[in-house]
Design an enzyme around this catalytic site. Structure first.
Site, short mmCIF file in Angstrom:
data_model
loop_
_atom_site.label_atom_id
_atom_site.label_comp_id
_atom_site.label_asym_id
_atom_site.label_seq_id
_atom_site.Cartn_x
_atom_site.Cartn_y
_atom_site.Cartn_z
N HIS A 190 -100.34 42.89 -100.29
CA HIS A 190 -100.58 44.28 -100.71
C HIS A 190 -99.98 44.61 -102.06
O HIS A 190 -100.09 45.76 -102.52
CB HIS A 190 -100.01 45.21 -99.63
CG HIS A 190 -100.30 44.74 -98.23
ND1 HIS A 190 -101.59 44.60 -97.75
CD2 HIS A 190 -99.47 44.33 -97.21
CE1 HIS A 190 -101.53 44.14 -96.49
NE2 HIS A 190 -100.26 43.96 -96.16
N TYR A 231 -96.69 40.92 -83.85
CA TYR A 231 -96.97 39.53 -84.24
C TYR A 231 -96.87 38.53 -83.09
O TYR A 231 -97.11 37.34 -83.30
CB TYR A 231 -96.04 39.11 -85.39
CG TYR A 231 -96.21 40.00 -86.61
CD1 TYR A 231 -97.39 39.98 -87.34
CD2 TYR A 231 -95.19 40.87 -87.01
CE1 TYR A 231 -97.57 40.80 -88.44
CE2 TYR A 231 -95.35 41.69 -88.11
CZ TYR A 231 -96.54 41.65 -88.82
OH TYR A 231 -96.72 42.46 -89.92
N ARG A 241 -103.78 49.38 -89.57
CA ARG A 241 -102.36 49.70 -89.76
C ARG A 241 -102.18 50.71 -90.90
O ARG A 241 -103.09 51.45 -91.23
CB ARG A 241 -101.57 48.40 -89.94
CG ARG A 241 -101.67 47.50 -88.68
CD ARG A 241 -100.87 46.23 -88.82
NE ARG A 241 -99.44 46.51 -88.93
CZ ARG A 241 -98.54 45.59 -89.29
NH1 ARG A 241 -98.93 44.34 -89.55
NH2 ARG A 241 -97.26 45.90 -89.37
N ALA A 274 -96.50 40.35 -96.80
CA ALA A 274 -96.37 41.61 -97.54
C ALA A 274 -96.90 41.49 -98.98
O ALA A 274 -97.36 42.49 -99.56
CB ALA A 274 -94.92 42.05 -97.55
N PRO A 323 -93.64 35.94 -97.00
CA PRO A 323 -92.33 36.40 -96.54
C PRO A 323 -92.31 36.88 -95.09
O PRO A 323 -93.25 37.53 -94.63
CB PRO A 323 -91.97 37.54 -97.49
CG PRO A 323 -93.24 37.89 -98.18
CD PRO A 323 -94.09 36.66 -98.19
N ASN A 324 -91.20 36.54 -94.44
CA ASN A 324 -90.88 36.97 -93.07
C ASN A 324 -91.67 36.28 -91.97
O ASN A 324 -91.40 36.47 -90.79
CB ASN A 324 -91.00 38.51 -92.93
CG ASN A 324 -90.10 39.23 -93.91
OD1 ASN A 324 -88.90 38.97 -93.93
ND2 ASN A 324 -90.64 40.08 -94.75
N ARG A 333 -89.62 38.67 -84.86
CA ARG A 333 -89.99 39.76 -85.75
C ARG A 333 -91.09 40.62 -85.11
O ARG A 333 -92.19 40.11 -84.85
CB ARG A 333 -90.52 39.13 -87.04
CG ARG A 333 -91.15 40.10 -87.97
CD ARG A 333 -91.97 39.40 -89.03
NE ARG A 333 -92.44 40.39 -89.94
CZ ARG A 333 -93.45 40.22 -90.78
NH1 ARG A 333 -94.07 39.06 -90.82
NH2 ARG A 333 -93.83 41.19 -91.57
N HIS A 340 -104.57 37.06 -91.61
CA HIS A 340 -103.50 37.95 -91.15
C HIS A 340 -103.45 37.88 -89.63
O HIS A 340 -104.50 37.97 -88.98
CB HIS A 340 -103.73 39.39 -91.60
CG HIS A 340 -103.73 39.51 -93.09
ND1 HIS A 340 -102.57 39.41 -93.82
CD2 HIS A 340 -104.74 39.64 -93.97
CE1 HIS A 340 -102.87 39.49 -95.10
NE2 HIS A 340 -104.18 39.63 -95.22
N GLU A 377 -108.22 33.95 -96.50
CA GLU A 377 -107.09 34.83 -96.20
C GLU A 377 -106.95 35.00 -94.68
O GLU A 377 -107.96 35.19 -94.00
CB GLU A 377 -107.37 36.19 -96.85
CG GLU A 377 -106.33 37.26 -96.60
CD GLU A 377 -106.80 38.64 -97.08
OE1 GLU A 377 -108.02 38.87 -97.18
OE2 GLU A 377 -105.93 39.49 -97.34
N ASN A 400 -101.77 33.25 -95.85
CA ASN A 400 -101.33 34.54 -95.33
C ASN A 400 -100.20 34.99 -96.26
O ASN A 400 -99.05 34.58 -96.07
CB ASN A 400 -100.83 34.43 -93.88
CG ASN A 400 -100.40 35.78 -93.33
OD1 ASN A 400 -100.29 36.75 -94.08
ND2 ASN A 400 -100.15 35.85 -92.04
C1 DQA Z 1 -99.38 40.12 -92.12
C2 DQA Z 1 -99.69 41.59 -92.35
C3 DQA Z 1 -98.91 42.13 -93.54
O1 DQA Z 1 -99.22 43.48 -93.76
C4 DQA Z 1 -97.42 42.02 -93.27
O2 DQA Z 1 -96.68 42.46 -94.39
C5 DQA Z 1 -97.02 40.67 -92.83
C6 DQA Z 1 -97.88 39.89 -91.95
C7 DQA Z 1 -100.07 39.57 -90.86
O3 DQA Z 1 -100.12 38.34 -90.73
O4 DQA Z 1 -100.55 40.34 -90.02
O5 DQA Z 1 -95.91 40.23 -93.14
O6 DQA Z 1 -99.85 39.38 -93.22
#
Ligand code: DQA
Length: 146
Positions: free
Chosen positions: A79, A22, A106, A76, A9-10, A17, A99, A97, A73
């Site tokens: 977690h 990012y 963080r 959110a 997501p996002n 964003r 990120h 994985e 990836n």
């Molecule tokens: C993320 C880190 C996550 O904590 C966050 O919720 C994201 C992006 C990253 O790529 O740094 O949406 O996965």
């Protein structure tokens, strides 16, 4: 060899964003990097992004028999999602994985990763480059398993 690259997501909002976290490159730029990295590694790649947990679970399940490895990836859902962890375990495909940000520095709630429990490696804090490293690593990892 074919890899599935999953973004949660996002991540479709990359570029606008929280650019301080990012970066300013958008999701199209990320897709281009992933395609270039796959070409460099000599692997086929399918890229998938969803804001919905169940859609991500469905896509991971569909990779069984179709893909040789997964780069994920979960954003959110990293977690929170036992469902994504279970899907990764269920398909028995090697997964890496990624990120974009360094989640280790963080908030406390970002310190747990369920997906990581089903992954052979994690890249974090390298920006988009983490995806390239993940693809190259996964290719190598799978070849060494043969
Ligand atoms: C993320 C880190 C996550 O904590 C966050 O919720 C994201 C992006 C990253 O790529 O740094 O949406 O996965």
């Amino acid at each position: 060899m074919k890899f599935l690259v999953v973004n949660g997501p996002n991540l479709n909002l990359l570029g606008t964003r929280e650019p301080n976290i990012y970066g300013r490159q958008d999701y199209n730029a990320l897709q281009k990097l992933v395609r270039d990295a796959a070409a460099e590694a000599g692997v086929e790649v399918e890229i998938f992004q969803s804001n919905h947990e169940g859609a991500i679970v469905d896509k991971i399940q569909a990779a069984m028999g179709d893909c040789d490895g997964i780069v994920i990836n979960p954003a959110a859902y990293t977690h929170t999602s036992v469902a994504i962890l279970d899907a990764l375990k269920a398909v028995c495909l090697p997964a890496v994985e990624v990120h974009i940000s360094d989640v280790s520095t963080r908030e406390d709630f970002r310190q747990i990763s369920y997906a990581r429990l089903a992954c052979v490696k994690t890249y974090m804090g390298l920006g988009f480059e983490g995806y390239r490293q993940a693809i190259l690593f996964l290719k190598d990892y799978i070849e060494k398993q043969k």
